[in-house]
Scaffold this motif. Structure first.
Motif, PDB file in Angstrom:
ATOM      1  N   TYR A  80       0.823  -1.197   0.000  1.00 47.48           N
ATOM      2  CA  TYR A  80       0.000   0.000   0.000  1.00 47.48           C
ATOM      3  C   TYR A  80       0.862   1.255   0.000  1.00 47.48           C
ATOM      4  O   TYR A  80       1.993   1.256   0.483  1.00 47.48           O
ATOM      5  N   LEU A  81       0.307   2.317  -0.519  1.00 45.00           N
ATOM      6  CA  LEU A  81       0.883   3.646  -0.367  1.00 45.00           C
ATOM      7  C   LEU A  81      -0.244   4.559   0.103  1.00 45.00           C
ATOM      8  O   LEU A  81      -1.154   4.879  -0.652  1.00 45.00           O
ATOM      9  N   GLN A  82      -0.166   4.920   1.378  1.00 47.41           N
ATOM     10  CA  GLN A  82      -1.124   5.861   1.946  1.00 47.41           C
ATOM     11  C   GLN A  82      -0.617   7.265   1.692  1.00 47.41           C
ATOM     12  O   GLN A  82       0.533   7.580   2.043  1.00 47.41           O
ATOM     13  N   ILE A  83      -1.454   8.083   1.070  1.00 45.77           N
ATOM     14  CA  ILE A  83      -1.045   9.439   0.706  1.00 45.77           C
ATOM     15  C   ILE A  83      -1.981  10.417   1.413  1.00 45.77           C
ATOM     16  O   ILE A  83      -3.183  10.414   1.162  1.00 45.77           O
ATOM     17  N   ASN A  84      -1.430  11.232   2.280  1.00 48.19           N
ATOM     18  CA  ASN A  84      -2.215  12.225   3.018  1.00 48.19           C
ATOM     19  C   ASN A  84      -1.798  13.631   2.616  1.00 48.19           C
ATOM     20  O   ASN A  84      -0.742  13.842   2.026  1.00 48.19           O
ATOM     21  N   SER A  85      -2.640  14.587   2.976  1.00 49.71           N
ATOM     22  CA  SER A  85      -2.348  16.004   2.720  1.00 49.71           C
ATOM     23  C   SER A  85      -1.906  16.220   1.282  1.00 49.71           C
ATOM     24  O   SER A  85      -0.868  16.843   1.008  1.00 49.71           O
ATOM     25  N   LEU A  86      -2.692  15.702   0.357  1.00 49.55           N
ATOM     26  CA  LEU A  86      -2.321  15.760  -1.055  1.00 49.55           C
ATOM     27  C   LEU A  86      -2.195  17.190  -1.545  1.00 49.55           C
ATOM     28  O   LEU A  86      -2.958  18.081  -1.144  1.00 49.55           O
ATOM     29  N   LYS A  87      -1.235  17.390  -2.433  1.00 44.93           N
ATOM     30  CA  LYS A  87      -0.957  18.686  -3.037  1.00 44.93           C
ATOM     31  C   LYS A  87      -1.106  18.558  -4.551  1.00 44.93           C
ATOM     32  O   LYS A  87      -0.904  17.472  -5.111  1.00 44.93           O
ATOM     33  N   PRO A  88      -1.401  19.656  -5.232  1.00 46.35           N
ATOM     34  CA  PRO A  88      -1.494  19.578  -6.704  1.00 46.35           C
ATOM     35  C   PRO A  88      -0.228  19.017  -7.341  1.00 46.35           C
ATOM     36  O   PRO A  88      -0.306  18.315  -8.359  1.00 46.35           O
ATOM     37  N   GLU A  89       0.927  19.285  -6.743  1.00 45.34           N
ATOM     38  CA  GLU A  89       2.188  18.785  -7.309  1.00 45.34           C
ATOM     39  C   GLU A  89       2.361  17.280  -7.131  1.00 45.34           C
ATOM     40  O   GLU A  89       3.314  16.700  -7.648  1.00 45.34           O
ATOM     41  N   ASP A  90       1.464  16.638  -6.393  1.00 43.08           N
ATOM     42  CA  ASP A  90       1.487  15.178  -6.297  1.00 43.08           C
ATOM     43  C   ASP A  90       0.789  14.526  -7.496  1.00 43.08           C
ATOM     44  O   ASP A  90       0.812  13.295  -7.624  1.00 43.08           O
ATOM     45  N   THR A  91       0.181  15.319  -8.357  1.00 41.45           N
ATOM     46  CA  THR A  91      -0.486  14.784  -9.535  1.00 41.45           C
ATOM     47  C   THR A  91       0.522  14.061 -10.425  1.00 41.45           C
ATOM     48  O   THR A  91       1.541  14.621 -10.805  1.00 41.45           O
ATOM     49  N   ALA A  92       0.238  12.791 -10.700  1.00 40.28           N
ATOM     50  CA  ALA A  92       1.151  11.962 -11.482  1.00 40.28           C
ATOM     51  C   ALA A  92       0.524  10.593 -11.680  1.00 40.28           C
ATOM     52  O   ALA A  92      -0.485  10.262 -11.047  1.00 40.28           O
ATOM     53  N   VAL A  93       1.151   9.817 -12.532  1.00 42.20           N
ATOM     54  CA  VAL A  93       0.855   8.383 -12.583  1.00 42.20           C
ATOM     55  C   VAL A  93       1.774   7.714 -11.575  1.00 42.20           C
ATOM     56  O   VAL A  93       2.987   7.935 -11.592  1.00 42.20           O
ATOM     57  N   TYR A  94       1.194   6.924 -10.710  1.00 39.57           N
ATOM     58  CA  TYR A  94       1.955   6.234  -9.669  1.00 39.57           C
ATOM     59  C   TYR A  94       2.144   4.779 -10.069  1.00 39.57           C
ATOM     60  O   TYR A  94       1.177   4.086 -10.414  1.00 39.57           O
ATOM     61  N   TYR A  95       3.403   4.341 -10.001  1.00 41.24           N
ATOM     62  CA  TYR A  95       3.767   2.997 -10.418  1.00 41.24           C
ATOM     63  C   TYR A  95       4.286   2.188  -9.234  1.00 41.24           C
ATOM     64  O   TYR A  95       5.069   2.695  -8.411  1.00 41.24           O
TER      65      TYR A  95
END
Length: 124
Positions: A80-95
Motif C-alpha cells: 500500500y501507499l497511503q497518501i495524506n495532505s495531497l498537493k497539486p504537485e502530487d499529480t502523477a501516474v503512480y507505479y
C-alpha cells in the motif's frame, strides 16, 4: 515472475487522502523489495517510497516524508501507499515496482518488475 497491478488512484481535492494498492499475480510480493514511483507529465519517473523484502524497513523521498506511508500486508499479497495532505504537485501516474533481494534502490532501472500505473490527480 511477478505481474503487478495497481489500484486506488483517482481525482481528489488538495488536502485529501488516497490509498494506493499494489497486488501481484504470480509470485507473492513478500518475496521482493517493493517501491512506488511516480511520473508527472513531461517529467522523469521519480522515486517515492520503498519497503525492504522480508521486513518493515521503509525509505522515502524527502518530498513526501511525513505525508506518504508505504506498508505491506503479506497475507493479502498487497503493498500500500497511503497518501495524506495531497498537493497539486502530487499529480502523477503512480507505479508499483519490485526487485529481487534486499536493496532498496531509489532509481527506476534498479527495479525489474513494473505495474501499469494508476493516475492520481489533485485539484487545487
Amino acid at each position: 515472475q511477478v505481474q503487478l497491478i495497481e489500484s486506488g488512484g483517482g481525482l481528489v481535492q488538495a488536502g485529501g487522502s488516497l490509498r494506493l494498492s499494489c497486488t501481484s499475480s504470480g509470485r507473492a510480493v513478500s518475496g521482493y523489495t517493493m517501491a512506488w514511483f511516480r511520473q508527472a507529465p513531461g517529467k522523469e519517473r521519480e522515486f517515492v517510497a520503498a519497503i525492504r523484502r522480508g521486513g518493515s524497513s521503509t525509505f522515502y523521498a524527502d518530498s513526501v516524508k511525513g505525508r506518504f506511508t508505504i506498508a505491506r500486508d503479506n497475507a493479502k499479497n498487497t503493498v500500500y501507499l497511503q497518501i495524506n495532505s495531497l498537493k497539486p504537485e502530487d499529480t502523477a501516474v503512480y507505479y508499483c515496482a519490485a526487485r529481487e533481494g534486499f536493496y532498496t534502490g531509489t532509481q527506476a532501472p534498479e527495479y525489474t518488475y513494473w505495474g501499469q500505473g494508476t493516475q492520481v490527480t489533485v485539484s487545487s
